[in-house]
Design a protein around this motif. Structure first.
Motif, PDB file in Angstrom:
ATOM      1  N   ALA A 140       0.852  -1.188   0.000  1.00  0.00           N
ATOM      2  CA  ALA A 140       0.000   0.000   0.000  1.00  0.00           C
ATOM      3  C   ALA A 140       0.888   1.238   0.000  1.00  0.00           C
ATOM      4  O   ALA A 140       1.804   1.370   0.817  1.00  0.00           O
ATOM      5  CB  ALA A 140      -0.921  -0.001   1.212  1.00  0.00           C
ATOM      6  N   LEU A 141       0.640   2.133  -0.931  1.00  0.00           N
ATOM      7  CA  LEU A 141       1.485   3.313  -1.083  1.00  0.00           C
ATOM      8  C   LEU A 141       1.232   4.333   0.020  1.00  0.00           C
ATOM      9  O   LEU A 141       0.091   4.611   0.368  1.00  0.00           O
ATOM     10  CB  LEU A 141       1.245   3.935  -2.451  1.00  0.00           C
ATOM     11  N   ALA A 142       2.310   4.859   0.551  1.00  0.00           N
ATOM     12  CA  ALA A 142       2.230   5.867   1.608  1.00  0.00           C
ATOM     13  C   ALA A 142       1.844   7.216   1.012  1.00  0.00           C
ATOM     14  O   ALA A 142       2.270   7.574  -0.088  1.00  0.00           O
ATOM     15  CB  ALA A 142       3.573   5.982   2.324  1.00  0.00           C
ATOM     16  N   ALA A 143       1.068   7.968   1.756  1.00  0.00           N
ATOM     17  CA  ALA A 143       0.735   9.344   1.378  1.00  0.00           C
ATOM     18  C   ALA A 143       1.884  10.263   1.813  1.00  0.00           C
ATOM     19  O   ALA A 143       2.675   9.914   2.695  1.00  0.00           O
ATOM     20  CB  ALA A 143      -0.571   9.767   2.044  1.00  0.00           C
ATOM     21  N   GLY A 144       1.961  11.431   1.202  1.00  0.00           N
ATOM     22  CA  GLY A 144       3.027  12.383   1.504  1.00  0.00           C
ATOM     23  C   GLY A 144       3.226  12.662   2.985  1.00  0.00           C
ATOM     24  O   GLY A 144       4.355  12.583   3.485  1.00  0.00           O
ATOM     25  N   PRO A 145       2.144  12.992   3.736  1.00  0.00           N
ATOM     26  CA  PRO A 145       2.322  13.269   5.165  1.00  0.00           C
ATOM     27  C   PRO A 145       2.882  12.060   5.945  1.00  0.00           C
ATOM     28  O   PRO A 145       3.687  12.228   6.856  1.00  0.00           O
ATOM     29  CB  PRO A 145       0.912  13.629   5.633  1.00  0.00           C
ATOM     30  N   GLN A 146       2.478  10.860   5.571  1.00  0.00           N
ATOM     31  CA  GLN A 146       2.992   9.649   6.225  1.00  0.00           C
ATOM     32  C   GLN A 146       4.482   9.490   5.930  1.00  0.00           C
ATOM     33  O   GLN A 146       5.270   9.165   6.823  1.00  0.00           O
ATOM     34  CB  GLN A 146       2.217   8.414   5.751  1.00  0.00           C
ATOM     35  N   LEU A 147       4.867   9.714   4.690  1.00  0.00           N
ATOM     36  CA  LEU A 147       6.283   9.645   4.317  1.00  0.00           C
ATOM     37  C   LEU A 147       7.108  10.654   5.108  1.00  0.00           C
ATOM     38  O   LEU A 147       8.140  10.308   5.678  1.00  0.00           O
ATOM     39  CB  LEU A 147       6.437   9.976   2.827  1.00  0.00           C
ATOM     40  N   LYS A 148       6.629  11.897   5.130  1.00  0.00           N
ATOM     41  CA  LYS A 148       7.364  12.963   5.823  1.00  0.00           C
ATOM     42  C   LYS A 148       7.542  12.641   7.304  1.00  0.00           C
ATOM     43  O   LYS A 148       8.633  12.799   7.856  1.00  0.00           O
ATOM     44  CB  LYS A 148       6.644  14.294   5.644  1.00  0.00           C
ATOM     45  N   TRP A 160      10.230   8.926  -6.091  1.00  0.00           N
ATOM     46  CA  TRP A 160       9.774   7.551  -5.890  1.00  0.00           C
ATOM     47  C   TRP A 160       8.549   7.536  -4.987  1.00  0.00           C
ATOM     48  O   TRP A 160       8.389   8.393  -4.120  1.00  0.00           O
ATOM     49  CB  TRP A 160      10.867   6.734  -5.203  1.00  0.00           C
ATOM     50  N   ARG A 161       7.726   6.522  -5.150  1.00  0.00           N
ATOM     51  CA  ARG A 161       6.661   6.231  -4.192  1.00  0.00           C
ATOM     52  C   ARG A 161       7.252   5.298  -3.136  1.00  0.00           C
ATOM     53  O   ARG A 161       8.329   4.726  -3.328  1.00  0.00           O
ATOM     54  CB  ARG A 161       5.472   5.539  -4.871  1.00  0.00           C
ATOM     55  N   ALA A 162       6.533   5.134  -2.046  1.00  0.00           N
ATOM     56  CA  ALA A 162       7.022   4.265  -0.981  1.00  0.00           C
ATOM     57  C   ALA A 162       5.851   3.559  -0.309  1.00  0.00           C
ATOM     58  O   ALA A 162       4.722   4.057  -0.309  1.00  0.00           O
ATOM     59  CB  ALA A 162       7.815   5.054   0.048  1.00  0.00           C
ATOM     60  N   SER A 163       6.153   2.422   0.250  1.00  0.00           N
ATOM     61  CA  SER A 163       5.222   1.669   1.077  1.00  0.00           C
ATOM     62  C   SER A 163       5.881   1.544   2.444  1.00  0.00           C
ATOM     63  O   SER A 163       7.052   1.164   2.530  1.00  0.00           O
ATOM     64  CB  SER A 163       4.988   0.292   0.455  1.00  0.00           C
ATOM     65  N   ILE A 164       5.159   1.893   3.497  1.00  0.00           N
ATOM     66  CA  ILE A 164       5.717   1.837   4.852  1.00  0.00           C
ATOM     67  C   ILE A 164       4.851   0.930   5.711  1.00  0.00           C
ATOM     68  O   ILE A 164       3.628   1.087   5.770  1.00  0.00           O
ATOM     69  CB  ILE A 164       5.780   3.238   5.485  1.00  0.00           C
ATOM     70  N   LYS A 165       5.494  -0.015   6.371  1.00  0.00           N
ATOM     71  CA  LYS A 165       4.812  -0.901   7.320  1.00  0.00           C
ATOM     72  C   LYS A 165       5.713  -1.006   8.544  1.00  0.00           C
ATOM     73  O   LYS A 165       6.795  -1.602   8.477  1.00  0.00           O
ATOM     74  CB  LYS A 165       4.565  -2.268   6.692  1.00  0.00           C
ATOM     75  N   GLY A 166       5.271  -0.373   9.643  1.00  0.00           N
ATOM     76  CA  GLY A 166       6.120  -0.332  10.846  1.00  0.00           C
ATOM     77  C   GLY A 166       7.373   0.467  10.542  1.00  0.00           C
ATOM     78  O   GLY A 166       7.296   1.597  10.062  1.00  0.00           O
ATOM     79  N   ASN A 167       8.540  -0.129  10.770  1.00  0.00           N
ATOM     80  CA  ASN A 167       9.797   0.556  10.473  1.00  0.00           C
ATOM     81  C   ASN A 167      10.403   0.096   9.148  1.00  0.00           C
ATOM     82  O   ASN A 167      11.548   0.398   8.848  1.00  0.00           O
ATOM     83  CB  ASN A 167      10.798   0.378  11.616  1.00  0.00           C
ATOM     84  N   GLY A 198       5.835   1.304 -10.534  1.00  0.00           N
ATOM     85  CA  GLY A 198       4.968   0.242 -10.045  1.00  0.00           C
ATOM     86  C   GLY A 198       5.684  -0.990  -9.512  1.00  0.00           C
ATOM     87  O   GLY A 198       5.041  -1.974  -9.148  1.00  0.00           O
ATOM     88  N   LYS A 199       7.015  -0.960  -9.434  1.00  0.00           N
ATOM     89  CA  LYS A 199       7.778  -2.119  -8.972  1.00  0.00           C
ATOM     90  C   LYS A 199       8.606  -1.756  -7.744  1.00  0.00           C
ATOM     91  O   LYS A 199       9.213  -0.682  -7.692  1.00  0.00           O
ATOM     92  CB  LYS A 199       8.723  -2.611 -10.059  1.00  0.00           C
ATOM     93  N   VAL A 200       8.666  -2.664  -6.777  1.00  0.00           N
ATOM     94  CA  VAL A 200       9.544  -2.479  -5.623  1.00  0.00           C
ATOM     95  C   VAL A 200      10.979  -2.636  -6.119  1.00  0.00           C
ATOM     96  O   VAL A 200      11.332  -3.672  -6.668  1.00  0.00           O
ATOM     97  CB  VAL A 200       9.233  -3.501  -4.507  1.00  0.00           C
ATOM     98  N   GLN A 201      11.774  -1.578  -5.946  1.00  0.00           N
ATOM     99  CA  GLN A 201      13.159  -1.614  -6.421  1.00  0.00           C
ATOM    100  C   GLN A 201      14.164  -1.365  -5.307  1.00  0.00           C
ATOM    101  O   GLN A 201      15.356  -1.217  -5.557  1.00  0.00           O
ATOM    102  CB  GLN A 201      13.343  -0.595  -7.550  1.00  0.00           C
ATOM    103  N   GLY A 202      13.663  -1.325  -4.075  1.00  0.00           N
ATOM    104  CA  GLY A 202      14.549  -1.153  -2.937  1.00  0.00           C
ATOM    105  C   GLY A 202      13.779  -1.312  -1.642  1.00  0.00           C
ATOM    106  O   GLY A 202      12.548  -1.211  -1.620  1.00  0.00           O
TER     107      GLY A 202
END
Length: 127
Positions: free
Chosen positions: A32-40, A96-103, A111-115
């Protein structure tokens, strides 16, 4: 036409359809892609250490002033909409987009996980 026979023939197809869609939904939830405020909130003032498919291992501290600090280089970072962007010396901006789960964070491009990486509180390496 005998309705039970029709149902009997359709059940495996329906079951297969439901299972395949459940797998797609689980994969989407996993990344699930993180929203900007979650990323920040997750990145600011913290260190991320991990590995990128194209560049290998990394450890970076994300200062509140938008500076990226690492052992061998510095860069600038920013959140633009729901993307995280970097400008490394001599390179164009790369977002880049990011997905965050816990730490845990996954870096997603096209559309691909590259890191992947682990978010560590603070400037653990004193960069």
């Amino acid at each position: 036409m005998n309705p039970p026979m029709l149902v009997g023939r359709c059940t495996p197809l329906l079951f297969g359809f439901l299972i395949s869609h459940a797998c797609i939904i689980n994969a989407a939830e996993e990344n699930a892609l993180a929203a900007g405020p979650q990323l920040k909130k997750a990145i600011t003032g913290n260190t991320v250490q991990g590995s990128m498919d194209g560049a290998g291992k990394y450890t970076e501290f994300y200062a509140k002033d938008g500076t990226v600090r690492s052992k061998d280089y510095q860069a600038k970072w920013s959140i633009e909409g729901d993307t995280m962007c970097w400008v490394y010396t001599g390179q164009p901006k790369d977002c880049w987009r990011a997905s965050i789960k816990g730490n845990q964070i996954k870096w997603i491009k096209d559309g691909k996980v590259q890191g992947t990486g682990t978010i560590v509180q603070g400037n653990s390496n004193r960069y």
